[in-house]
Design a protein around this motif. Structure first.
Motif, PDB file in Angstrom:
ATOM      1  N   ILE A   1       0.865  -1.175   0.000  1.00 60.44           N
ATOM      2  CA  ILE A   1       0.000   0.000   0.000  1.00 60.44           C
ATOM      3  C   ILE A   1       0.907   1.233   0.000  1.00 60.44           C
ATOM      4  O   ILE A   1       1.816   1.335   0.828  1.00 60.44           O
ATOM      5  N   LEU A   2       0.682   2.134  -0.933  1.00 56.30           N
ATOM      6  CA  LEU A   2       1.485   3.350  -1.037  1.00 56.30           C
ATOM      7  C   LEU A   2       0.757   4.512  -0.381  1.00 56.30           C
ATOM      8  O   LEU A   2      -0.443   4.684  -0.561  1.00 56.30           O
ATOM      9  N   GLU A   3       1.518   5.324   0.365  1.00 58.50           N
ATOM     10  CA  GLU A   3       0.965   6.468   1.091  1.00 58.50           C
ATOM     11  C   GLU A   3       1.581   7.764   0.568  1.00 58.50           C
ATOM     12  O   GLU A   3       2.498   7.751  -0.255  1.00 58.50           O
ATOM     13  N   ALA A   4       1.083   8.885   1.065  1.00 59.59           N
ATOM     14  CA  ALA A   4       1.621  10.193   0.699  1.00 59.59           C
ATOM     15  C   ALA A   4       3.118  10.253   0.993  1.00 59.59           C
ATOM     16  O   ALA A   4       3.578   9.777   2.033  1.00 59.59           O
ATOM     17  N   GLY A   5       3.881  10.814   0.056  1.00 62.76           N
ATOM     18  CA  GLY A   5       5.328  10.925   0.207  1.00 62.76           C
ATOM     19  C   GLY A   5       6.107   9.811  -0.458  1.00 62.76           C
ATOM     20  O   GLY A   5       7.315   9.941  -0.664  1.00 62.76           O
ATOM     21  N   GLU A   6       5.449   8.713  -0.816  1.00 67.03           N
ATOM     22  CA  GLU A   6       6.145   7.603  -1.451  1.00 67.03           C
ATOM     23  C   GLU A   6       6.185   7.799  -2.960  1.00 67.03           C
ATOM     24  O   GLU A   6       5.361   8.504  -3.549  1.00 67.03           O
ATOM     25  N   VAL A   7       7.164   7.161  -3.591  1.00 66.36           N
ATOM     26  CA  VAL A   7       7.316   7.236  -5.043  1.00 66.36           C
ATOM     27  C   VAL A   7       7.114   5.840  -5.629  1.00 66.36           C
ATOM     28  O   VAL A   7       7.313   4.828  -4.954  1.00 66.36           O
ATOM     29  N   PHE A   8       6.723   5.804  -6.894  1.00 64.37           N
ATOM     30  CA  PHE A   8       6.575   4.518  -7.576  1.00 64.37           C
ATOM     31  C   PHE A   8       6.764   4.716  -9.077  1.00 64.37           C
ATOM     32  O   PHE A   8       6.720   5.838  -9.584  1.00 64.37           O
ATOM     33  N   GLY A   9       6.992   3.605  -9.763  1.00 63.42           N
ATOM     34  CA  GLY A   9       7.159   3.649 -11.212  1.00 63.42           C
ATOM     35  C   GLY A   9       8.570   3.932 -11.668  1.00 63.42           C
ATOM     36  O   GLY A   9       8.828   4.053 -12.862  1.00 63.42           O
ATOM     37  N   GLU A  10       9.529   3.998 -10.718  1.00 66.91           N
ATOM     38  CA  GLU A  10      10.874   4.393 -11.091  1.00 66.91           C
ATOM     39  C   GLU A  10      11.648   3.291 -11.821  1.00 66.91           C
ATOM     40  O   GLU A  10      12.513   3.579 -12.657  1.00 66.91           O
ATOM     41  N   LEU A  11      11.362   2.012 -11.534  1.00 71.59           N
ATOM     42  CA  LEU A  11      12.138   0.923 -12.123  1.00 71.59           C
ATOM     43  C   LEU A  11      11.946   0.868 -13.635  1.00 71.59           C
ATOM     44  O   LEU A  11      12.920   0.912 -14.402  1.00 71.59           O
ATOM     45  N   ALA A  12      10.691   0.768 -14.084  1.00 73.09           N
ATOM     46  CA  ALA A  12      10.432   0.694 -15.521  1.00 73.09           C
ATOM     47  C   ALA A  12      10.801   1.994 -16.226  1.00 73.09           C
ATOM     48  O   ALA A  12      11.209   1.987 -17.393  1.00 73.09           O
ATOM     49  N   MET A  13      10.674   3.115 -15.520  1.00 71.50           N
ATOM     50  CA  MET A  13      11.059   4.383 -16.114  1.00 71.50           C
ATOM     51  C   MET A  13      12.562   4.412 -16.396  1.00 71.50           C
ATOM     52  O   MET A  13      13.018   4.908 -17.426  1.00 71.50           O
ATOM     53  N   LEU A  14      13.356   3.821 -15.480  1.00 68.00           N
ATOM     54  CA  LEU A  14      14.810   3.870 -15.620  1.00 68.00           C
ATOM     55  C   LEU A  14      15.323   2.909 -16.692  1.00 68.00           C
ATOM     56  O   LEU A  14      16.204   3.263 -17.471  1.00 68.00           O
ATOM     57  N   ASP A  15      14.775   1.682 -16.737  1.00 69.80           N
ATOM     58  CA  ASP A  15      15.334   0.703 -17.686  1.00 69.80           C
ATOM     59  C   ASP A  15      14.536   0.590 -18.989  1.00 69.80           C
ATOM     60  O   ASP A  15      14.948  -0.122 -19.905  1.00 69.80           O
ATOM     61  N   GLY A  16      13.391   1.273 -19.073  1.00 68.68           N
ATOM     62  CA  GLY A  16      12.607   1.235 -20.302  1.00 68.68           C
ATOM     63  C   GLY A  16      11.831  -0.053 -20.508  1.00 68.68           C
ATOM     64  O   GLY A  16      11.216  -0.244 -21.560  1.00 68.68           O
ATOM     65  N   GLY A  17      11.846  -0.942 -19.514  1.00 68.92           N
ATOM     66  CA  GLY A  17      11.127  -2.206 -19.634  1.00 68.92           C
ATOM     67  C   GLY A  17       9.661  -2.073 -19.258  1.00 68.92           C
ATOM     68  O   GLY A  17       9.187  -0.997 -18.879  1.00 68.92           O
ATOM     69  N   PRO A  18       8.909  -3.171 -19.358  1.00 68.29           N
ATOM     70  CA  PRO A  18       7.482  -3.125 -19.012  1.00 68.29           C
ATOM     71  C   PRO A  18       7.271  -2.972 -17.513  1.00 68.29           C
ATOM     72  O   PRO A  18       8.137  -3.352 -16.709  1.00 68.29           O
ATOM     73  N   ARG A  19       6.125  -2.431 -17.145  1.00 69.50           N
ATOM     74  CA  ARG A  19       5.777  -2.288 -15.741  1.00 69.50           C
ATOM     75  C   ARG A  19       5.653  -3.671 -15.111  1.00 69.50           C
ATOM     76  O   ARG A  19       5.045  -4.575 -15.669  1.00 69.50           O
TER      77      ARG A  19
END
Length: 222
Positions: free
Chosen positions: A73-91
């Motif tokens: 569960i993600l809360e305020a202040g947390e980040v997500f989506g950085e892995l696929a953004m960095l390597d260009g691979g699928p989510r």
């Protein structure tokens, strides 16, 4: 809305000065999402990462048969989506809003440029990714080796710690979860989770009230 101040609440960016955060925030856009809206879909390609301004989202994976496993569960202040953004691979997972949320959206080109110029952010990102890998490894281990009562009790303790409110009757988990959603946390069927919750309810260890869980005896859980 002070985007720089909001970014300072993220573990990824908290070591930056306010001036550096303000520079980063200039390139970020805010986005509103509604409850039950899918922000990212497992398998899709995207060049964005996100920071949660307010609201809660769940991270889940599914297989070809449609079975789902909730990872976090993600809360305020947390980040997500950085892995696929960095390597260009699928989510690698689907992110769905549990309630109305506001997000900051950061594009890959800007983040890449910023990481190269700010080693502290790169170090924080690596640490964040390592923590998520450890959590994923622990989840796999629990699913393989712990029986359902222990897996379910562990999830309830984590939810109580991260989302619990102290009341005169016990700890109320401030998330409205269906029994199927709880089953998705532990990799079990809704029927088996319902049976276990009913057993604990008969022992007066917890209560299910309107979709919320009130844990009256946390220490008794296995």
């Amino acid at each position: 809305m002070d985007k720089a101040k909001l970014l300072s609440g993220s573990s990824l960016f908290c070591q930056l000065s306010y001036q550096e955060l303000a520079e980063l925030a200039l390139h970020a856009q805010s986005r509103l999402v509604r409850a039950k809206q899918v922000v990212l879909a497992q398998g899709e390609l995207s060049d964005e990462m996100y920071a949660v301004i307010h609201g809660r989202l769940k991270v889940m994976r599914s297989n070809s048969e449609g079975r789902e496993l909730t990872l976090a569960i993600l809360e305020a202040g947390e980040v997500f989506g950085e892995l696929a953004m960095l390597d260009g691979g699928p989510r690698t997972a689907t992110i769905e809003a549990l309630e109305d949320c506001e997000l900051l959206v950061l594009q890959r080109a800007m983040v890449d440029q910023y990481l190269n110029a700010h080693p502290l952010v790169m170090r924080s990102m690596i640490q964040t990714l390592c923590e998520r890998l450890r959590s994923a490894d622990e989840l796999v281990q629990d699913t393989l080796f712990l029986p359902l009562p222990q897996r379910l009790a562990k999830v309830l303790r984590q939810l109580a710690q991260n989302h619990g409110d102290e009341t005169a009757e016990g700890i109320r988990i401030d998330l409205k979860l269906t029994q199927q959603e709880l089953a998705n946390f532990v990799g079990a069927t809704r029927e088996s989770v319902n049976k276990q919750l009913s057993a604990w309810e008969s022992q007066q260890w917890l209560n299910m009230r309107g979709g919320y869980i009130l844990i009256s005896n946390l220490d008794s859980l296995p």
